[in-house]
Enzyme design. Structure first.
Site, PDB file in Angstrom:
ATOM      1  CG  ASN A 118      35.125 -56.182  92.824  1.00 16.62           C
ATOM      2  OD1 ASN A 118      36.109 -56.500  94.216  1.00 16.62           O
ATOM      3  ND2 ASN A 118      35.444 -55.779  92.030  1.00 16.62           N
TER       4      ASN A 118
ATOM      5  CG  HIS B  72      43.721 -48.849  94.710  1.00 12.83           C
ATOM      6  ND1 HIS B  72      42.589 -50.155  94.566  1.00 12.83           N
ATOM      7  CD2 HIS B  72      44.505 -48.770  93.559  1.00 12.83           C
ATOM      8  CE1 HIS B  72      43.510 -50.778  93.790  1.00 12.83           C
ATOM      9  NE2 HIS B  72      44.065 -49.927  93.030  1.00 12.83           N
TER      10      HIS B  72
ATOM     11  CB  THR C 195      31.220 -39.675  92.566  1.00 10.43           C
ATOM     12  OG1 THR C 195      29.987 -38.892  92.915  1.00 10.43           O
ATOM     13  CG2 THR C 195      30.618 -40.436  91.508  1.00 10.43           C
TER      14      THR C 195
END
Length: 186
Positions: A45, A70, A125
Protein backbone atom coordinates in the site's frame (compact mmCIF):
# COMPACT_ATOMS: atom_id res chain seq x y z
CA UNK A 1 -8.77 -33.03 -1.99
CA UNK A 2 -5.07 -32.18 -1.74
CA UNK A 3 -4.90 -31.62 -5.49
CA UNK A 4 -7.86 -29.21 -5.35
CA UNK A 5 -6.22 -27.33 -2.47
CA UNK A 6 -2.98 -26.98 -4.45
CA UNK A 7 -4.86 -25.73 -7.51
CA UNK A 8 -6.77 -23.13 -5.46
CA UNK A 9 -3.57 -22.05 -3.72
CA UNK A 10 -1.78 -21.68 -7.07
CA UNK A 11 -4.65 -19.59 -8.50
CA UNK A 12 -4.73 -17.41 -5.37
CA UNK A 13 -0.95 -16.90 -5.43
CA UNK A 14 -0.97 -16.08 -9.14
CA UNK A 15 -3.78 -13.56 -8.63
CA UNK A 16 -1.93 -11.88 -5.74
CA UNK A 17 1.30 -11.72 -7.76
CA UNK A 18 -0.58 -10.12 -10.66
CA UNK A 19 -2.16 -7.48 -8.37
CA UNK A 20 1.19 -6.86 -6.63
CA UNK A 21 3.02 -6.34 -9.93
CA UNK A 22 0.29 -4.04 -11.27
CA UNK A 23 0.31 -2.05 -7.99
CA UNK A 24 4.08 -1.58 -8.15
CA UNK A 25 4.03 -0.61 -11.85
CA UNK A 26 1.23 1.91 -11.30
CA UNK A 27 3.10 3.40 -8.32
CA UNK A 28 6.32 3.66 -10.36
CA UNK A 29 4.36 5.37 -13.14
CA UNK A 30 3.15 7.84 -10.50
CA UNK A 31 6.71 8.58 -9.33
CA UNK A 32 7.65 5.86 -6.82
CA UNK A 33 11.45 5.45 -6.88
CA UNK A 34 12.75 1.94 -6.34
CA UNK A 35 16.27 0.58 -6.39
CA UNK A 36 17.59 -2.78 -7.52
CA UNK A 37 16.41 -6.10 -6.07
CA UNK A 38 13.19 -4.98 -4.39
CA UNK A 39 11.34 -7.96 -2.91
CA UNK A 40 7.72 -7.41 -1.95
CA UNK A 41 5.62 -10.07 -0.26
CA UNK A 42 1.91 -9.54 -0.76
CA UNK A 43 0.27 -6.40 -2.08
CA UNK A 44 1.92 -3.17 -0.90
CA UNK A 45 0.00 0.00 0.00
CA UNK A 46 2.00 2.95 -1.33
CA UNK A 47 -0.74 5.43 -0.43
CA UNK A 48 -2.14 8.13 -2.66
CA UNK A 49 1.20 9.91 -3.24
CA UNK A 50 3.72 7.23 -4.28
CA UNK A 51 5.88 10.00 -5.77
CA UNK A 52 6.81 10.89 -2.17
CA UNK A 53 8.39 7.44 -1.59
CA UNK A 54 11.96 6.36 -2.31
CA UNK A 55 13.12 2.78 -1.76
CA UNK A 56 16.79 1.78 -1.95
CA UNK A 57 18.54 -1.35 -3.23
CA UNK A 58 18.07 -4.83 -1.75
CA UNK A 59 14.96 -3.93 0.23
CA UNK A 60 12.40 -6.47 1.43
CA UNK A 61 8.87 -5.32 2.20
CA UNK A 62 6.70 -7.93 3.89
CA UNK A 63 2.91 -8.26 3.60
CA UNK A 64 0.50 -5.50 4.60
CA UNK A 65 3.07 -2.70 4.88
CA UNK A 66 1.45 0.74 4.57
CA UNK A 67 3.14 3.94 3.46
CA UNK A 68 1.21 6.91 4.84
CA UNK A 69 2.59 10.02 3.18
CA UNK A 70 -0.09 12.52 4.09
CA UNK A 71 -2.49 13.18 6.91
CA UNK A 72 -6.12 12.68 5.97
CA UNK A 73 -6.97 14.16 9.35
CA UNK A 74 -6.98 17.60 7.71
CA UNK A 75 -10.47 16.70 6.46
CA UNK A 76 -11.58 17.59 9.99
CA UNK A 77 -9.43 20.65 10.65
CA UNK A 78 -10.06 22.31 7.27
CA UNK A 79 -13.68 22.74 8.41
CA UNK A 80 -12.50 24.85 11.35
CA UNK A 81 -11.76 28.40 10.15
CA UNK A 82 -8.61 28.82 12.26
CA UNK A 83 -7.01 25.61 10.83
CA UNK A 84 -8.51 25.54 7.32
CA UNK A 85 -5.12 25.82 5.60
CA UNK A 86 -3.37 23.13 7.67
CA UNK A 87 -2.05 20.15 5.67
CA UNK A 88 0.46 17.39 6.37
CA UNK A 89 2.56 15.76 3.64
CA UNK A 90 5.88 13.99 4.10
CA UNK A 91 8.35 11.96 2.10
CA UNK A 92 9.26 8.42 3.09
CA UNK A 93 12.71 7.06 2.30
CA UNK A 94 14.02 3.55 2.88
CA UNK A 95 17.76 2.95 2.65
CA UNK A 96 19.63 0.02 1.13
CA UNK A 97 19.60 -3.53 2.48
CA UNK A 98 16.60 -3.01 4.73
CA UNK A 99 13.73 -5.26 5.85
CA UNK A 100 10.29 -3.88 6.71
CA UNK A 101 8.25 -6.43 8.69
CA UNK A 102 4.68 -7.52 8.10
CA UNK A 103 1.95 -5.04 8.95
CA UNK A 104 4.31 -2.13 9.53
CA UNK A 105 3.00 1.42 9.11
CA UNK A 106 5.40 4.12 7.92
CA UNK A 107 4.20 7.65 8.75
CA UNK A 108 4.92 10.88 6.82
CA UNK A 109 8.43 12.27 6.92
CA UNK A 110 10.33 9.19 8.09
CA UNK A 111 13.65 8.01 6.74
CA UNK A 112 14.97 4.54 7.45
CA UNK A 113 18.73 4.14 7.09
CA UNK A 114 20.77 1.40 5.45
CA UNK A 115 21.06 -2.09 6.93
CA UNK A 116 17.95 -1.83 9.09
CA UNK A 117 15.32 -4.25 10.30
CA UNK A 118 11.87 -3.00 11.26
CA UNK A 119 9.94 -5.60 13.25
CA UNK A 120 6.51 -6.77 12.19
CA UNK A 121 3.46 -4.76 13.27
CA UNK A 122 5.54 -1.66 14.01
CA UNK A 123 4.51 1.95 13.57
CA UNK A 124 7.43 4.08 12.43
CA UNK A 125 6.80 7.63 13.69
CA UNK A 126 10.34 9.01 13.42
CA UNK A 127 13.46 8.44 11.33
CA UNK A 128 15.64 5.41 12.05
CA UNK A 129 19.45 5.43 11.88
CA UNK A 130 21.44 3.02 9.72
CA UNK A 131 22.58 -0.32 11.14
CA UNK A 132 19.78 -0.70 13.64
CA UNK A 133 16.80 -2.88 14.57
CA UNK A 134 13.58 -1.16 15.65
CA UNK A 135 10.14 -2.49 16.51
CA UNK A 136 6.90 -1.77 18.35
CA UNK A 137 4.24 0.93 18.52
CA UNK A 138 5.77 3.41 18.22
CA UNK A 139 8.93 1.75 16.87
CA UNK A 140 11.76 1.88 19.39
CA UNK A 141 15.42 0.87 19.27
CA UNK A 142 15.94 -2.82 20.01
CA UNK A 143 19.60 -3.38 19.13
CA UNK A 144 22.27 -2.65 16.55
CA UNK A 145 22.43 -4.73 13.38
CA UNK A 146 25.74 -6.19 14.67
CA UNK A 147 24.10 -7.28 17.93
CA UNK A 148 21.24 -8.82 15.95
CA UNK A 149 23.67 -10.64 13.66
CA UNK A 150 25.48 -12.05 16.72
CA UNK A 151 22.12 -13.28 18.13
CA UNK A 152 21.40 -15.01 14.81
CA UNK A 153 24.79 -16.73 14.89
CA UNK A 154 24.35 -17.74 18.55
CA UNK A 155 20.92 -19.25 17.81
CA UNK A 156 21.85 -20.55 14.37
CA UNK A 157 19.73 -23.32 12.91
CA UNK A 158 22.19 -25.79 11.49
CA UNK A 159 21.19 -27.62 8.33
CA UNK A 160 22.94 -28.47 5.07
CA UNK A 161 22.95 -25.13 3.22
CA UNK A 162 22.77 -26.88 -0.16
CA UNK A 163 19.15 -27.76 0.71
CA UNK A 164 18.27 -24.07 0.22
CA UNK A 165 18.28 -24.76 -3.54
CA UNK A 166 15.32 -27.13 -3.14
CA UNK A 167 12.60 -25.74 -0.86
CA UNK A 168 10.69 -29.02 -0.46
CA UNK A 169 13.85 -30.84 0.64
CA UNK A 170 14.66 -28.01 3.06
CA UNK A 171 11.11 -28.10 4.47
CA UNK A 172 11.36 -31.87 5.01
CA UNK A 173 14.75 -31.57 6.70
CA UNK A 174 13.60 -28.81 9.04
CA UNK A 175 10.33 -30.59 9.81
CA UNK A 176 12.23 -33.71 10.86
CA UNK A 177 15.28 -32.19 12.54
CA UNK A 178 14.40 -28.86 14.13
CA UNK A 179 14.49 -29.40 17.91
CA UNK A 180 11.38 -28.74 20.00
CA UNK A 181 12.93 -25.93 22.03
CA UNK A 182 11.08 -22.74 22.91
CA UNK A 183 11.92 -19.34 24.34
CA UNK A 184 11.80 -19.10 28.14
CA UNK A 185 8.96 -17.39 29.97
CA UNK A 186 9.85 -13.84 31.01
Amino acid sequence: MLLLYRIILKIHTSYQDLIKNITIKLAVNRGLKIGKNLFVQGIPNFGSEPYLIEIGDNVTIAEDVSFINHGGDARVTKNIEKYKDGRNFGRIKIGNNTFIGKGTILLPGVQIGNNCIIGSLSTVTHSIPSNSVFGGIPAKFICSIDQYGEKLLANNVIYPRELEKNRSQLDNYIRENLPHTYKPVK
